[in-house]
Design an enzyme around this catalytic site. Sequence first.
Site, PDB file in Angstrom:
ATOM      1  N   GLU A 151      43.918  75.061  49.075  1.00 55.07           N
ATOM      2  CA  GLU A 151      45.307  75.232  49.525  1.00 55.07           C
ATOM      3  C   GLU A 151      46.112  73.946  49.344  1.00 55.07           C
ATOM      4  O   GLU A 151      47.315  73.988  49.098  1.00 55.07           O
ATOM      5  CB  GLU A 151      45.343  75.674  50.990  1.00 55.07           C
ATOM      6  CG  GLU A 151      45.034  77.144  51.204  1.00 55.07           C
ATOM      7  CD  GLU A 151      43.611  77.548  50.843  1.00 55.07           C
ATOM      8  OE1 GLU A 151      42.688  76.724  50.981  1.00 55.07           O
ATOM      9  OE2 GLU A 151      43.428  78.702  50.397  1.00 55.07           O
ATOM     10  N   ARG A 201      25.648  45.669  40.053  1.00 54.30           N
ATOM     11  CA  ARG A 201      26.920  44.935  40.150  1.00 54.30           C
ATOM     12  C   ARG A 201      26.564  43.460  40.020  1.00 54.30           C
ATOM     13  O   ARG A 201      25.592  42.997  40.612  1.00 54.30           O
ATOM     14  CB  ARG A 201      27.577  45.181  41.508  1.00 54.30           C
ATOM     15  CG  ARG A 201      27.607  46.640  41.911  1.00 54.30           C
ATOM     16  CD  ARG A 201      28.891  47.343  41.561  1.00 54.30           C
ATOM     17  NE  ARG A 201      28.800  48.757  41.948  1.00 54.30           N
ATOM     18  CZ  ARG A 201      29.621  49.692  41.531  1.00 54.30           C
ATOM     19  NH1 ARG A 201      30.607  49.409  40.704  1.00 54.30           N
ATOM     20  NH2 ARG A 201      29.490  50.934  41.929  1.00 54.30           N
ATOM     21  N   ASP A 217      34.734  59.008  37.881  1.00 59.05           N
ATOM     22  CA  ASP A 217      36.116  59.048  38.387  1.00 59.05           C
ATOM     23  C   ASP A 217      37.162  59.416  37.330  1.00 59.05           C
ATOM     24  O   ASP A 217      38.295  59.728  37.681  1.00 59.05           O
ATOM     25  CB  ASP A 217      36.501  57.673  38.969  1.00 59.05           C
ATOM     26  CG  ASP A 217      35.737  57.370  40.242  1.00 59.05           C
ATOM     27  OD1 ASP A 217      35.132  58.303  40.801  1.00 59.05           O
ATOM     28  OD2 ASP A 217      35.732  56.208  40.674  1.00 59.05           O
ATOM     29  N   ARG A 271      38.722  56.350  44.072  1.00 58.30           N
ATOM     30  CA  ARG A 271      39.444  55.313  44.813  1.00 58.30           C
ATOM     31  C   ARG A 271      40.820  55.073  44.234  1.00 58.30           C
ATOM     32  O   ARG A 271      41.794  54.930  44.955  1.00 58.30           O
ATOM     33  CB  ARG A 271      38.646  53.998  44.795  1.00 58.30           C
ATOM     34  CG  ARG A 271      37.821  53.877  46.036  1.00 58.30           C
ATOM     35  CD  ARG A 271      37.244  52.503  46.234  1.00 58.30           C
ATOM     36  NE  ARG A 271      35.885  52.674  46.702  1.00 58.30           N
ATOM     37  CZ  ARG A 271      34.806  52.398  45.997  1.00 58.30           C
ATOM     38  NH1 ARG A 271      34.917  51.874  44.804  1.00 58.30           N
ATOM     39  NH2 ARG A 271      33.619  52.616  46.482  1.00 58.30           N
ATOM     40  N   ASP A 313      35.873  50.498  34.419  1.00 57.65           N
ATOM     41  CA  ASP A 313      36.874  49.464  34.201  1.00 57.65           C
ATOM     42  C   ASP A 313      36.290  48.040  34.284  1.00 57.65           C
ATOM     43  O   ASP A 313      36.545  47.204  33.425  1.00 57.65           O
ATOM     44  CB  ASP A 313      37.966  49.661  35.269  1.00 57.65           C
ATOM     45  CG  ASP A 313      39.151  48.781  35.040  1.00 57.65           C
ATOM     46  OD1 ASP A 313      39.976  49.130  34.186  1.00 57.65           O
ATOM     47  OD2 ASP A 313      39.245  47.726  35.703  1.00 57.65           O
ATOM     48  N   ASP A 360      38.773  57.447  35.488  1.00 61.79           N
ATOM     49  CA  ASP A 360      39.932  56.557  35.656  1.00 61.79           C
ATOM     50  C   ASP A 360      40.019  55.447  34.608  1.00 61.79           C
ATOM     51  O   ASP A 360      40.422  54.337  34.909  1.00 61.79           O
ATOM     52  CB  ASP A 360      39.918  55.939  37.067  1.00 61.79           C
ATOM     53  CG  ASP A 360      38.667  55.118  37.331  1.00 61.79           C
ATOM     54  OD1 ASP A 360      37.715  55.199  36.533  1.00 61.79           O
ATOM     55  OD2 ASP A 360      38.642  54.394  38.340  1.00 61.79           O
ATOM     56  N   THR A 381      32.036  56.839  33.831  1.00 56.59           N
ATOM     57  CA  THR A 381      32.291  56.837  35.276  1.00 56.59           C
ATOM     58  C   THR A 381      32.701  58.243  35.680  1.00 56.59           C
ATOM     59  O   THR A 381      33.434  58.896  34.942  1.00 56.59           O
ATOM     60  CB  THR A 381      33.406  55.844  35.673  1.00 56.59           C
ATOM     61  OG1 THR A 381      33.828  56.145  37.009  1.00 56.59           O
ATOM     62  CG2 THR A 381      34.623  55.915  34.774  1.00 56.59           C
ATOM     63  N   GLY A 420      29.102  51.764  38.396  1.00 53.76           N
ATOM     64  CA  GLY A 420      28.577  53.007  38.974  1.00 53.76           C
ATOM     65  C   GLY A 420      27.941  53.876  37.900  1.00 53.76           C
ATOM     66  O   GLY A 420      28.494  54.020  36.813  1.00 53.76           O
TER      67      GLY A 420
HETATM   68  P1  ADP Z   1      32.709  49.812  36.864  1.00 52.99           P
HETATM   69  O1  ADP Z   1      32.298  49.335  35.525  1.00 52.99           O
HETATM   70  O2  ADP Z   1      32.119  51.142  37.199  1.00 52.99           O
HETATM   71  O3  ADP Z   1      34.206  49.724  37.079  1.00 52.99           O
HETATM   72  P2  ADP Z   1      32.389  47.382  38.476  1.00 52.99           P
HETATM   73  O4  ADP Z   1      33.840  47.185  38.734  1.00 52.99           O
HETATM   74  O5  ADP Z   1      31.433  47.127  39.585  1.00 52.99           O
HETATM   75  O6  ADP Z   1      32.042  48.847  37.961  1.00 52.99           O
HETATM   76  O7  ADP Z   1      32.008  46.430  37.260  1.00 52.99           O
HETATM   77  C1  ADP Z   1      30.687  46.432  36.748  1.00 52.99           C
HETATM   78  C2  ADP Z   1      30.291  45.034  36.372  1.00 52.99           C
HETATM   79  O8  ADP Z   1      31.151  44.549  35.313  1.00 52.99           O
HETATM   80  C3  ADP Z   1      30.427  43.987  37.469  1.00 52.99           C
HETATM   81  O9  ADP Z   1      29.346  43.992  38.368  1.00 52.99           O
HETATM   82  C4  ADP Z   1      30.483  42.714  36.654  1.00 52.99           C
HETATM   83  O10 ADP Z   1      29.194  42.333  36.227  1.00 52.99           O
HETATM   84  C5  ADP Z   1      31.301  43.141  35.427  1.00 52.99           C
HETATM   85  N1  ADP Z   1      32.720  42.808  35.624  1.00 52.99           N
HETATM   86  C6  ADP Z   1      33.592  43.340  36.502  1.00 52.99           C
HETATM   87  N2  ADP Z   1      34.807  42.749  36.427  1.00 52.99           N
HETATM   88  C7  ADP Z   1      34.711  41.790  35.470  1.00 52.99           C
HETATM   89  C8  ADP Z   1      35.622  40.815  34.917  1.00 52.99           C
HETATM   90  N3  ADP Z   1      36.884  40.711  35.337  1.00 52.99           N
HETATM   91  N4  ADP Z   1      35.164  40.026  33.931  1.00 52.99           N
HETATM   92  C9  ADP Z   1      33.896  40.115  33.492  1.00 52.99           C
HETATM   93  N5  ADP Z   1      32.989  40.993  33.980  1.00 52.99           N
HETATM   94  C10 ADP Z   1      33.377  41.826  34.954  1.00 52.99           C
END
Ligand code: ADP
Length: 320
Positions: free
Chosen positions: A187, A72, A127, A171, A103, A129, A125, A11
């Site tokens: 509140e 993604r 978030d 999330r 993450d 997080d 991000t 994101g």
């Molecule tokens: P964010 O980085 O905001 O958490 P995503 O979870 O969509 O967003 O992850 C972004 C991109 O990172 C994914 O589209 C993928 O290309 C890569 N990615 C996500 N998880 C893994 C993983 N376990 N191992 C390797 N690459 C990953």
Amino acid sequence: MKRIAVLTSGGDAPGMNAAIRAVVRKGIYDGLEVYGINYGYAGMVAGDIRQLTVDDVGDTISRGGTVLYSARYPEFANIEGQQKGIEQLKKFGIDGLIVIGGDGSYRGGAALTKLGFPTIGIPGTIDNDIAGTDYTLGFDTAINTVLDSVDKIRDTATSHVRTFIIEVMGRNAGDIALWTGIGSGAESIVIPEVEFNMDEIVNEIEEGRRRGKKHTIILLAEGVMNGNAFAAELEKHKNYHTRVTVLGHVQRGGSPSARDRVLGSLFGYNAVQLLEEGKGGICVGIRGTEIVFNDIIETLETKRHVPYLSLYQINKEISF
Ligand code: ADP
């Protein structure tokens, strides 16, 4: 290290451009060649990679989103995808990578590190997080955007003596709801980290009404449930003519706040320095006012982001 690359993934978040700019400018200042990878890991595997100049990042620090675009690309979770990515990087003569994202993006960076490719993570991000840092890029801008909307909603809530549920992003983490809840005098704050009790929320609303309060604002993190489902639950207890506002993607955009611009610049600058020192497998962060460096694999495997939960109790005691 002669040639490094930078990408944004997952994101988008305001402040990513400040970080890209700092990477490009610091790298070039130190005599490196800096390459930009478009569309995150998808662009890496596809070879959508180009050299960036000082001018390419001119006039970008104030812009939201990411000038390198994001995507993604779930295939990067597979070793084949990761190997293809490294092949492309090698083809371009790149020997160090900086990944800006959340993450999932960190997991990609950790995978590259395990395969021996020096990679640095920058937390980006809205978030907030990510483990290993107090703040992520985009969080400050996002909470200011939310507050601007909540202030406006409060005007109409007061005029019509309404209860408003405002659903915000988050999330897995309630940081946005938590910070904007206290910042707007909501509140109630409803976040994934703290179990909510609808009877208690109803009592709080009733208490406010008895004292002549004209509005009720409930800040709800999307990770708990969606705003309409929450309103339906609340209405089962009492008919408040509840209104729901889902702020949605407006939270992700906009010109970055001063804080996100400074943070992006600091993260980008330090990430380049780490690669220059021959270090990889590290994620940068901020603790208090200090820039910190954590092992990216250890951070992902053993650490969890903990929101500033004291705000939850403090809000109960000052926003009733
Ligand atoms: P964010 O980085 O905001 O958490 P995503 O979870 O969509 O967003 O992850 C972004 C991109 O990172 C994914 O589209 C993928 O290309 C890569 N990615 C996500 N998880 C893994 C993983 N376990 N191992 C390797 N690459 C990953």
